[in-house]
Structures are given as structure tokens and as C-alpha cells.
Write an enzyme that holds these catalytic residues in place. Sequence first.
Site, PDB file in Angstrom:
ATOM      1  N   TYR A  86      15.637  30.572   6.589  1.00  2.00           N
ATOM      2  CA  TYR A  86      14.512  31.354   7.100  1.00  2.00           C
ATOM      3  C   TYR A  86      14.559  31.448   8.620  1.00  2.00           C
ATOM      4  CZ  TYR A  86      12.097  30.946   2.575  1.00  2.00           C
ATOM      5  OH  TYR A  86      11.740  31.017   1.252  1.00  2.00           O
ATOM      6  N   LYS A 105       0.841  -1.203   0.000  1.00  2.00           N
ATOM      7  CA  LYS A 105       0.000   0.000   0.000  1.00  2.00           C
ATOM      8  C   LYS A 105       0.876   1.254   0.000  1.00  2.00           C
ATOM      9  CE  LYS A 105      -0.398  -0.300   5.051  1.00  2.00           C
ATOM     10  NZ  LYS A 105      -1.215  -0.899   6.148  1.00  2.00           N
TER      11      LYS A 105
END
Length: 371
Positions: A263, A36
Amino acid sequence: MSDARSIATIDLTALRHNASRLARAAGGAELMAVVKANGYGHGAVPCAQAALDGGAGSLAVASVEEAEELRLGGVSARILIMSPLAGAGFDRALAAGCEVVVGDDAGVRGMAAAAGPGRPARVHVEVDTGMGRLGVAPDGAMALAEAADAAGCEVVGLMTHFATADERVGPEAGFMMEQLVRFRQLVPAFRDRFPGAQVHASNSAATLRDPDAAFDMVRCGIALYGCSPFGGDPSDDDLIPVMHWTSRLAQVKPFTSRMSAGYGRTWRAARGTWVGIIPVGYADGFSRDLSNNDEVLVGGRRVPVVGTVSMDLVAVDLGPEAVERGGEEVVIIGRQGDERITADEIARRRGSISYEVTCAVSPRVARVHQG
Ligand SMILES: *Cc1c(COP(=O)(O)O)cnc(C)c1O
């Protein structure tokens, strides 16, 4: 040298090794390879094929879309869809020749309605023995199986799922055994009524932990990909990591003391140093939680991630004596020289699990399957 910003190399030889390791742990029980979520981020079709080559007898996915992808990729093995279907999902599941987990009347009704000539509605009845998620309560399990049979479904499995198989120690370590006891009580009557159906319960952790819980089949995902289901070192369980995520130093530049990177200026150089910029960021699946909180391998040594992880870039402190000047290989997950970084290590840093680390590696990162 590749022009990709970063590459996830998928070692299919390692995956085959892990599959045969799990098949051995399962004793005589069948190994169902769980592929999956794009094979936990490793690429569903090639991983399914490698797992089958390594000894898996069948496959499991979460959704009908994932099952269809496998069929389109030429996979003809049995596929079990484990998450609930809705609407046209039942028709599509049967058109793709899949088996489906049902845990309530809605699942039985949907499967019965989608069945037709040459399209048997094969169902696995899921029992909630304590996971507290999908499935029917233990005392309703036989009735649901009977209802499925009466509605024209073929009952081919009885299953449950463990909530704490990965906790070998600790307060919940015993709960797997409680679930197992509840599940085991249902098995004799089920086997009498539906001979030939498969009984299954174990995920990777349970398969490695308790061979007695294997019944007829085990459903293994994470260990197939060489991550420890216990959050430790995969080699402790003779598992080999399958994903190697690598990049390159896109730029290397000198920093003087107090210069900041990224940042928010969350990191400042404490001394003169060399900073390397890697073209990988949170949009690639390099979590922002790793800001100032991870290491990568460069030149065979560990170097710290510094500053805030951006969408597309991250910085590392190569140190004052760095010999790198750009273009050198960076290993985010994998080996370089004698050093190794596992998905499990990154998960620990983030307070997460290896499953989330590999699943998060985004489509922007090219998968290259080898072996
Ligand atoms: C995902 C899943 C598995 C596989 O679990 P791992 O811990 O990855 O081995 C098994 N059973 C069910 C029902 C699942 O959803």
C-alpha cells in the site's frame, strides 16, 4: 510443516530457567510470577505452571477475569489481583480465592462487603511512593491498613511500585532510591502491627538491580519471559527469551528495478531483486510501525521488511541472489543459525518496550508450548 500462518512457540524450559534466575536474585524473598495480559502474550496457564515449577511461590494478574482463567486452568497457587476491582469483581475475586491490592477506601469497602465465612478478604495495601498511579499516600498507609482491619479484612501485604527501576543510568536513575526510602520508613510500624504480612516492592528491573529492595517478595513479569527489563540484551542478565515467533515465505517473486511493494508504494526496488511475502500483518501483532523498519531471519540471514505492513501480510527484500523460492521458515522473533532477533530489538525500532511487542502478538497467532 504446519499449516498455520505463523506460530509463537513458547519455550517453557527457558521460562523455568528465568524463574530460578530471578528467585536467586531475590535472595530469600519469594518470587511472585506476574502473568497478567495472558502472560505478557505467552499464554497465562502454561506460563504460570512453568514459573511455579521454576521456583515462583505465587502469581499476580491485573484482573479478576485473568485470575478466573488460571483457576479454570487448574492453578491452585496464591493469586494477587493488582488492578482495582469494581462491582461484582470483589465477590468474584474472593470466590476464586484471590488476594487483592487496595489503595483507597473504595477498595477496602468492596473487599469488606464481599467477605464471608470461609471467604477471607485478604488485602495488600498499596502505597504511592512516587509512581503517581494507584495507592494511598505514604502518610495515609497505616490508617488505610487499620481501616481494612477494622472492616474485617485480613491485611496480608504492604506494597509499592517503582517508576524508574529500569533506568540504571540517566536523570531518573536515583528516583527508585527516593521511593525506596519513603517506603522503608513505613515498614517497621507495619511489621509491628501486622506480623506475618508480606512487604514487597520490586518488579523485574528492581529485582536484578537492587537485592536490598526485595523485602519479603518480588513481583516479576518481563524478565520471566526472557526480555531485558532494561531494554538491552537479555543475555546480559542471564535471561533466555521465551517466545519464538516464526512464519513461512508464502510467495517469492522477482522484482525489476522501480517495482513497488504494498500500500502507498512506500518502497520501490532499487535494482532487480527477489521479494518474499510473509503471511503476518498488524492484525497478528506485527506493528505497522515496522513498515520499512524491521528485519526478519530467512536462511540464517537478516533481510529487511520493505513497504507498508498490511493487516495480513508483509514483504521482505530477499536480495538479487536469493535462493529461496517459497515455503522457507521466517523468524520474526527468535534464533535462526547464528542470528537472533529479540523482542527488545523490535521494541527499540518502534520506540516502544518489549512488553508491548509480546503483548501485541494477537490471538490469531497459535501459541505452541514446548518443554
Ligand atoms: C506488571 C507489574 C509488575 C511486573 O513488572 P515487570 O516490569 O514486568 O517485572 C510488578 N508490579 C506491578 C504492580 C505491576 O503492575
